[in-house]
Design a protein around this motif. Structure first.
Motif, PDB file in Angstrom:
ATOM      1  N   VAL A  42      -9.547 101.477  -7.649  1.00 17.16           N
ATOM      2  CA  VAL A  42      -9.926 100.270  -6.922  1.00 17.16           C
ATOM      3  C   VAL A  42      -9.109 100.201  -5.639  1.00 17.16           C
ATOM      4  O   VAL A  42      -7.877 100.306  -5.675  1.00 17.16           O
ATOM      5  CB  VAL A  42      -9.693  99.008  -7.778  1.00 17.16           C
ATOM      6  CG1 VAL A  42     -10.097  97.757  -7.011  1.00 17.16           C
ATOM      7  CG2 VAL A  42     -10.472  99.107  -9.084  1.00 17.16           C
ATOM      8  N   VAL A  43      -9.772 100.049  -4.497  1.00 17.54           N
ATOM      9  CA  VAL A  43      -9.118 100.046  -3.195  1.00 17.54           C
ATOM     10  C   VAL A  43      -9.432  98.735  -2.484  1.00 17.54           C
ATOM     11  O   VAL A  43     -10.602  98.390  -2.293  1.00 17.54           O
ATOM     12  CB  VAL A  43      -9.582 101.235  -2.323  1.00 17.54           C
ATOM     13  CG1 VAL A  43      -8.894 101.197  -0.961  1.00 17.54           C
ATOM     14  CG2 VAL A  43      -9.297 102.557  -3.035  1.00 17.54           C
ATOM     15  N   LEU A  44      -8.367  97.995  -2.106  1.00 16.13           N
ATOM     16  CA  LEU A  44      -8.508  96.768  -1.323  1.00 16.13           C
ATOM     17  C   LEU A  44      -8.005  97.026   0.082  1.00 16.13           C
ATOM     18  O   LEU A  44      -7.024  97.746   0.278  1.00 16.13           O
ATOM     19  CB  LEU A  44      -7.695  95.619  -1.938  1.00 16.13           C
ATOM     20  CG  LEU A  44      -8.034  95.121  -3.339  1.00 16.13           C
ATOM     21  CD1 LEU A  44      -7.213  93.885  -3.661  1.00 16.13           C
ATOM     22  CD2 LEU A  44      -9.508  94.813  -3.465  1.00 16.13           C
ATOM     23  N   ARG A  45      -8.667  96.389   1.056  1.00 12.79           N
ATOM     24  CA  ARG A  45      -8.220  96.464   2.452  1.00 12.79           C
ATOM     25  C   ARG A  45      -8.000  95.048   2.965  1.00 12.79           C
ATOM     26  O   ARG A  45      -8.810  94.159   2.718  1.00 12.79           O
ATOM     27  CB  ARG A  45      -9.232  97.205   3.310  1.00 12.79           C
ATOM     28  CG  ARG A  45      -9.360  98.670   2.931  1.00 12.79           C
ATOM     29  CD  ARG A  45     -10.313  99.420   3.837  1.00 12.79           C
ATOM     30  NE  ARG A  45     -10.410 100.812   3.442  1.00 12.79           N
ATOM     31  CZ  ARG A  45      -9.600 101.796   3.850  1.00 12.79           C
ATOM     32  NH1 ARG A  45      -8.636 101.503   4.723  1.00 12.79           N
ATOM     33  NH2 ARG A  45      -9.751 103.033   3.444  1.00 12.79           N
ATOM     34  N   THR A  46      -6.876  94.875   3.653  1.00 11.80           N
ATOM     35  CA  THR A  46      -6.544  93.568   4.210  1.00 11.80           C
ATOM     36  C   THR A  46      -5.798  93.762   5.519  1.00 11.80           C
ATOM     37  O   THR A  46      -5.554  94.902   5.946  1.00 11.80           O
ATOM     38  CB  THR A  46      -5.705  92.738   3.220  1.00 11.80           C
ATOM     39  OG1 THR A  46      -5.514  91.417   3.745  1.00 11.80           O
ATOM     40  CG2 THR A  46      -4.356  93.376   2.972  1.00 11.80           C
ATOM     41  N   ALA A  65      -1.932  90.657 -12.651  1.00 13.61           N
ATOM     42  CA  ALA A  65      -0.601  90.888 -13.235  1.00 13.61           C
ATOM     43  C   ALA A  65      -0.037  92.267 -12.871  1.00 13.61           C
ATOM     44  O   ALA A  65       0.407  93.015 -13.739  1.00 13.61           O
ATOM     45  CB  ALA A  65      -0.654  90.715 -14.760  1.00 13.61           C
ATOM     46  N   PHE A  66      -0.031  92.575 -11.588  1.00 17.60           N
ATOM     47  CA  PHE A  66       0.534  93.860 -11.156  1.00 17.60           C
ATOM     48  C   PHE A  66       2.049  93.716 -11.052  1.00 17.60           C
ATOM     49  O   PHE A  66       2.590  93.279 -10.042  1.00 17.60           O
ATOM     50  CB  PHE A  66      -0.082  94.287  -9.823  1.00 17.60           C
ATOM     51  CG  PHE A  66      -1.499  94.768  -9.965  1.00 17.60           C
ATOM     52  CD1 PHE A  66      -1.766  96.018 -10.488  1.00 17.60           C
ATOM     53  CD2 PHE A  66      -2.558  93.949  -9.604  1.00 17.60           C
ATOM     54  CE1 PHE A  66      -3.073  96.468 -10.641  1.00 17.60           C
ATOM     55  CE2 PHE A  66      -3.867  94.388  -9.752  1.00 17.60           C
ATOM     56  CZ  PHE A  66      -4.128  95.645 -10.275  1.00 17.60           C
ATOM     57  N   ASN A  89       0.331 101.452  -3.936  1.00 17.47           N
ATOM     58  CA  ASN A  89      -0.237 101.723  -5.250  1.00 17.47           C
ATOM     59  C   ASN A  89       0.457 100.844  -6.285  1.00 17.47           C
ATOM     60  O   ASN A  89       1.665 100.983  -6.513  1.00 17.47           O
ATOM     61  CB  ASN A  89      -0.075 103.203  -5.613  1.00 17.47           C
ATOM     62  CG  ASN A  89      -0.916 104.101  -4.733  1.00 17.47           C
ATOM     63  OD1 ASN A  89      -2.133 103.974  -4.692  1.00 17.47           O
ATOM     64  ND2 ASN A  89      -0.275 105.000  -4.004  1.00 17.47           N
ATOM     65  N   LEU A  90      -0.312  99.928  -6.897  1.00 17.54           N
ATOM     66  CA  LEU A  90       0.232  98.956  -7.833  1.00 17.54           C
ATOM     67  C   LEU A  90      -0.232  99.267  -9.258  1.00 17.54           C
ATOM     68  O   LEU A  90      -1.327  99.789  -9.462  1.00 17.54           O
ATOM     69  CB  LEU A  90      -0.198  97.540  -7.446  1.00 17.54           C
ATOM     70  CG  LEU A  90       0.043  97.105  -5.997  1.00 17.54           C
ATOM     71  CD1 LEU A  90      -0.424  95.666  -5.804  1.00 17.54           C
ATOM     72  CD2 LEU A  90       1.494  97.266  -5.604  1.00 17.54           C
ATOM     73  N   LEU A  91       0.612  98.917 -10.220  1.00 20.16           N
ATOM     74  CA  LEU A  91       0.321  99.134 -11.635  1.00 20.16           C
ATOM     75  C   LEU A  91       0.547  97.859 -12.419  1.00 20.16           C
ATOM     76  O   LEU A  91       1.561  97.190 -12.243  1.00 20.16           O
ATOM     77  CB  LEU A  91       1.209 100.253 -12.199  1.00 20.16           C
ATOM     78  CG  LEU A  91       1.204 100.435 -13.722  1.00 20.16           C
ATOM     79  CD1 LEU A  91      -0.164 100.916 -14.209  1.00 20.16           C
ATOM     80  CD2 LEU A  91       2.307 101.398 -14.153  1.00 20.16           C
ATOM     81  N   SER A  92      -0.410  97.539 -13.277  1.00 22.13           N
ATOM     82  CA  SER A  92      -0.236  96.454 -14.244  1.00 22.13           C
ATOM     83  C   SER A  92      -0.058  97.069 -15.622  1.00 22.13           C
ATOM     84  O   SER A  92      -0.986  97.682 -16.164  1.00 22.13           O
ATOM     85  CB  SER A  92      -1.462  95.525 -14.241  1.00 22.13           C
ATOM     86  OG  SER A  92      -1.356  94.591 -15.305  1.00 22.13           O
ATOM     87  N   VAL A  93       1.130  96.937 -16.182  1.00 23.66           N
ATOM     88  CA  VAL A  93       1.400  97.462 -17.513  1.00 23.66           C
ATOM     89  C   VAL A  93       0.696  96.608 -18.570  1.00 23.66           C
ATOM     90  O   VAL A  93       0.104  97.129 -19.512  1.00 23.66           O
ATOM     91  CB  VAL A  93       2.920  97.512 -17.775  1.00 23.66           C
ATOM     92  CG1 VAL A  93       3.212  97.996 -19.187  1.00 23.66           C
ATOM     93  CG2 VAL A  93       3.607  98.398 -16.744  1.00 23.66           C
ATOM     94  N   SER A  94       0.725  95.306 -18.401  1.00 24.32           N
ATOM     95  CA  SER A  94       0.135  94.400 -19.397  1.00 24.32           C
ATOM     96  C   SER A  94      -1.383  94.489 -19.429  1.00 24.32           C
ATOM     97  O   SER A  94      -2.003  94.399 -20.486  1.00 24.32           O
ATOM     98  CB  SER A  94       0.569  92.953 -19.114  1.00 24.32           C
ATOM     99  OG  SER A  94       0.184  92.568 -17.808  1.00 24.32           O
TER     100      SER A  94
END
Length: 213
Positions: A42-46, A65-66, A89-94
């Motif tokens: 998933v790629v977001l641009r802002t 919840a990243f 690059n973000l990760l949500s463990v939960s």
């Protein structure tokens, strides 16, 4: 029954992937200019001015919840007016999902630091500054991290020479490390232009076949 049905969460069609559903939800956030699924990510641009608002939502909203920033890196497109992309690059463990956020800059306009949201971002922002020269506003520790102290330039810019500008060596007389202009010494280089099929008359192991007698 009608009220209960209205309160129920909208079901995601079976044909929509998990990444597609996440992109659809994240794309509805304020200030997001685009949300796509690229190569399964998933790629977001802002914009840089909206970066902190978007990142805060991705970290604090329970739908996302990243909790961790796994990497921040730069991409250089010299022909573009805003030549640098800053990729998060973000990760949500939960929630067990990932997302990539991209903003652009011309290399002069600073990008807001996200170290206030994720302390680990300090390392990655220092690396992007050191290698690409991308400035980050609000970063209290924007020092070089991989190149030497006093290094001039940013190694991963397309305009940086492969040989560098200076070389470092230890001077025995001065008893210290010194900087000098790069010298490509040729004294110990040996150039042999003979074809291997013409220059080699004896293959290893065939010595006995060429002995006299």
């Amino acid at each position: 029954m009608a009220d209960a049905a209205a309160a129920a969460p909208e079901a995601v069609p079976a044909s929509v992937s998990r990444e597609g559903a996440l992109a659809a939800i994240a794309g509805g956030l304020p200030y997001v200019r685009g949300a796509t699924v690229e190569v399964g990510e998933v790629v977001l641009r802002t914009d840089t001015g909206s970066l902190i608002a978007v990142m805060t939502a991705l970290k604090d909203d329970p739908r996302f919840a990243f909790e961790q920033v796994m990497d921040i890196c730069g991409v250089d497109w010299p022909a573009k007016p805003e030549r640098f992309e800053v990729v998060y690059n973000l990760l949500s463990v939960s929630q067990n999902h990932r997302i990539r956020v991209i903003v652009t800059t011309d290399g002069v306009t600073p990008v807001p630091s996200v170290s206030g949201l994720w302390a680990a971002a300090t390392w990655w922002e220092r690396e992007a500054w050191d290698l690409y020269g991308i400035p980050f506003s609000g970063q209290a520790d924007l020092r070089r991290i991989l190149t030497d102290y006093g290094f001039v330039g940013h190694p991963l810019r397309k305009d940086f020479p492969m040989t560098g500008y200076v070389e470092v060596r230890y001077d025995e007389e001065r008893k210290q490390v010194i900087y000098e202009p790069v010298k490509l010494t040729q004294d110990f280089r040996r150039f042999d232009f003979i074809s291997p099929w013409e220059g080699m008359t004896t293959l290893p192991g065939d010595e006995k076949a060429h002995r006299e007698g």
